[in-house]
Design a protein around this motif. Structure first.
Motif, PDB file in Angstrom:
ATOM      1  N   UNK A   1      -5.970  -1.289  10.481  1.00  0.00           N
ATOM      2  CA  UNK A   1      -6.753  -0.751   9.732  1.00  0.00           C
ATOM      3  C   UNK A   1      -6.219  -0.107   8.046  1.00  0.00           C
ATOM      4  N   UNK A   2      -6.707  -0.470   7.364  1.00  0.00           N
ATOM      5  CA  UNK A   2      -6.864  -0.468   5.704  1.00  0.00           C
ATOM      6  C   UNK A   2      -6.163   0.866   4.940  1.00  0.00           C
ATOM      7  N   UNK A   3      -5.311   1.658   4.500  1.00  0.00           N
ATOM      8  CA  UNK A   3      -4.894   2.902   5.038  1.00  0.00           C
ATOM      9  C   UNK A   3      -4.781   3.365   3.166  1.00  0.00           C
ATOM     10  N   UNK A   4      -4.961   1.801   2.484  1.00  0.00           N
ATOM     11  CA  UNK A   4      -5.107   1.898   1.065  1.00  0.00           C
ATOM     12  C   UNK A   4      -3.391   2.371   1.018  1.00  0.00           C
ATOM     13  N   UNK A   5      -3.172   2.961  -0.793  1.00  0.00           N
ATOM     14  CA  UNK A   5      -2.053   2.406  -1.399  1.00  0.00           C
ATOM     15  C   UNK A   5      -1.246   3.853  -1.115  1.00  0.00           C
ATOM     16  N   UNK A   6      -0.024   3.690  -1.020  1.00  0.00           N
ATOM     17  CA  UNK A   6       0.906   4.563  -0.916  1.00  0.00           C
ATOM     18  C   UNK A   6       1.710   5.245  -2.112  1.00  0.00           C
ATOM     19  N   UNK A   7       1.915   6.029  -2.522  1.00  0.00           N
ATOM     20  CA  UNK A   7       2.816   6.695  -4.277  1.00  0.00           C
ATOM     21  C   UNK A   7       4.394   6.396  -3.722  1.00  0.00           C
ATOM     22  N   UNK A   8       5.694   5.960  -4.394  1.00  0.00           N
ATOM     23  CA  UNK A   8       6.210   6.362  -3.883  1.00  0.00           C
ATOM     24  C   UNK A   8       6.447   7.703  -3.939  1.00  0.00           C
TER      25      UNK A   8
END
Lengths: 210, 350
Positions: free
Chosen positions: B128-135
């Motif tokens: 399941x792709x959950x998108x980018x997780x920024x620092x």
């Protein structure tokens, strides 16, 4: 020649070192992961609430269970326990009451803090030929005969189950039926916590039947 | 003496080669393209290693749920995915398999409200792709497993009742794959006006696709290579815009080319579930010309890649903005050229 030898040696050394030297490794994290392991889910089962016993599986060693009528040598009517419980009543051409066919028992502690459960027992006879009535009625009680088809049991309680067979046509047929035993409790009235106990009865002129 | 000299020369060369390669091995971490040397992506979770879904006597209609908190404590953005693995089933009384019966729902509960990310059978949830997780970004996901009540079974051990006593175990893995530092999930240079969150179904539709655009040379290869994965069968089409990429976060981003950036723009590509596909998006000569011009003038340019994904869950647009920067050598040449000295060409790169 000397220069060629030196160059060749150097090249060989470089090739060997290139093969055996471990590759450069990065210190950066390209991926990071966290795990939630061993998430365990178990479906409920009727044996958490009610156990079914025959004489051979009765943990209390209770005797005097019903036998398969006219069987020779004598066989017990019920065998197995819980999902494997099966009943062969034998020859009941003229009908009759069969006491202590099997027993039902609740565990010493009911799951989920329940104080009691309701046990409903019904007989269905899908293969009853020539008669749309039920093949048998069922009862349960502490002693011989009587009792109810619906029981309310607290923790650690035990009842014997009796079966009443009506008169049969006497044409040498082995009738098959199922005793459905359903456990419900306050807050749950579904059919998931059910047992199906197969029952046979014979109406031939002689013998216990197959 | 000649042979001894040759051997000595060889040994010396070997030592030199070893020393050089060892030095490279130590220096390399600081030169990993877009990855920073200071640690990349780091995922933390208080629930790491723990089971979040546990139920011992589930009945049809029952549900069990657990929440997982995640934080990226690294200094690079990560492409977050949830993977289901290692299902272990013990069959029920009627041979029923619990993992095939359970329905799973994944909600993003980061903001308090539950935004549905996935709903379907447990055995359909592979990745399941959950998108980018920024620092520094934190997320929370709630996983709920439900045993549906499919009504009165035909027999005591058929239908739902086939599951009596069945059990299963499953592992969830949260994985963040470092994204190139130059890639941002959305244009960030321009302060954007407040935007309402997308509808839940659009978000679910977008979650089907995982789009990966690693560090690469863009102008030299005259294109952008992306890797796409869909967790179910999907169709993809791409468009892009060429934009300026000012360093200052408050500076305005200007779009210099809105259409015709890719050859065969809009062409649909079909992706099979779980199979990563490499897609080369060729830049048009006009787009190359515009990018070259921006690079020469500003040293930086950006391409906003828009992937239109359509699947059974609906259609959505996934955007990735990549920033193209010059290689250090080309940067020096550009600076020299601005200083009035002679310079030729450049080797722009992302």
């Amino acid at each position: 020649v000397r220069a060629l030898l030196a160059g060749g040696s150097a090249l060989l050394a470089l090739v060997v070192l290139g093969l055996v030297h471990p590759p450069a490794r990065s210190g950066a994290n390209f991926t990071a992961k966290r795990t939630n392991a061993a998430n365990a889910i178990t479906a409920d089962t009727p044996s958490n609430y009610l156990r079914l016993y025959s004489q051979g599986s009765d943990p209390a060693g209770l005797g005097n269970y019903a036998v398969k009528r006219l069987s020779s040598p004598v066989q017990l009517a019920a065998t197995g326990a819980d999902r494997t419980l099966a009943i062969q009543l034998g020859n009941y051409r003229a009908g009759g009451n069969v006491n202590r066919v099997f027993t039902v028992e609740t565990p010493a502690t009911l799951p989920g803090g329940l104080s009691q459960v309701t046990v409903g027992m019904t007989v269905t006879s899908a293969l009853w030929s020539g008669n749309v009535a039920t093949m048998a009625t069922i009862g349960a009680g502490n002693g011989n005969g009587g009792g109810q088809a619906t029981l309310t049991l607290g923790a650690g309680q035990k009842r014997q189950v009796n079966v009443a067979v009506p008169p049969l046509p006497g044409v040498g047929v082995l009738y098959q039926a199922v005793i459905q035993i359903k456990v419900t409790y306050a807050g749950y009235a579904g059919d998931f916590l059910s047992y199906a106990v197969p029952v046979t009865v014979y109406d031939g002129l002689t013998g216990a039947g197959p | 003496v000649t042979r001894v000299g040759a051997v000595a020369a060889g040994v010396a060369a070997a030592l030199a080669a070893w020393a050089a390669s060892a030095a490279l091995a130590h220096d390399r971490p600081a030169r990993l393209g877009a990855m920073t040397a200071s640690g990349g992506v780091r995922l933390e979770s208080p629930q790491d290693g723990l089971a979040v879904l546990t139920a011992s006597r589930m009945l049809p209609g029952d549900a069990v749920s657990g929440t997982v908190a995640l934080a990226n404590t690294g200094d690079a953005a990560g492409d977050l995915r949830l993977t289901r693995s290692a299902i272990r089933d013990a069959l029920g009384a009627g041979g029923g398999r619990l993992s095939a019966a359970l329905v799973v729902r994944v909600d993003d509960v980061t903001g308090g409200a539950a935004l549905p990310v996935f709903a379907g059978a447990l055995d359909q949830l592979d990745v399941l792709a959950l998108g980018p997780l920024a620092p520094g970004e934190r997320r929370a996901y709630r996983i709920t497993a439900t045993l549906p009540d499919r009504g009165l079974p035909a027999g005591p051990l058929s239908g739902d009742n086939a599951l009596q006593g069945a059990s299963m175990q499953v592992d969830w893995t949260w994985r963040a794959e470092a994204l190139a530092a130059a890639i941002t999930p959305a244009p960030t240079a321009t302060p954007a006006p407040p935007v309402a969150p997308p509808p839940a179904d659009v978000r679910a539709a977008a979650s089907v696709l995982t789009l990966r655009i690693p560090w690469q040379r863009v102008l030299k290869t005259r294109g952008i290579t992306v890797w796409g994965t869909c967790d179910r069968r999907c169709a993809l089409s791409f468009n892009a815009r060429v934009q300026t990429a000012p360093k200052a976060r408050t500076a305005r981003v200007r779009t210099v080319m809105r259409a015709g950036v890719f050859r065969l723009a809009g062409r649909r590509r079909t992706l099979q579930p779980g199979v990563e596909r490499r897609i080369k998006l060729q830049l048009t000569p006009e787009a190359l010309r515009r990018l070259h011009a921006l690079m020469l003038a500003r040293g930086r340019a950006a391409v906003l890649v828009e992937a239109r994904v359509s699947s059974a869950l609906g259609a959505a647009t996934v955007r990735r903005r990549i920033v193209i920067v010059t290689a250090p050598r080309a940067e020096r040449r550009r600076a020299a050229r601005h200083a009035g000295r002679v310079s030729r060409g450049s080797a722009p790169r992302r």
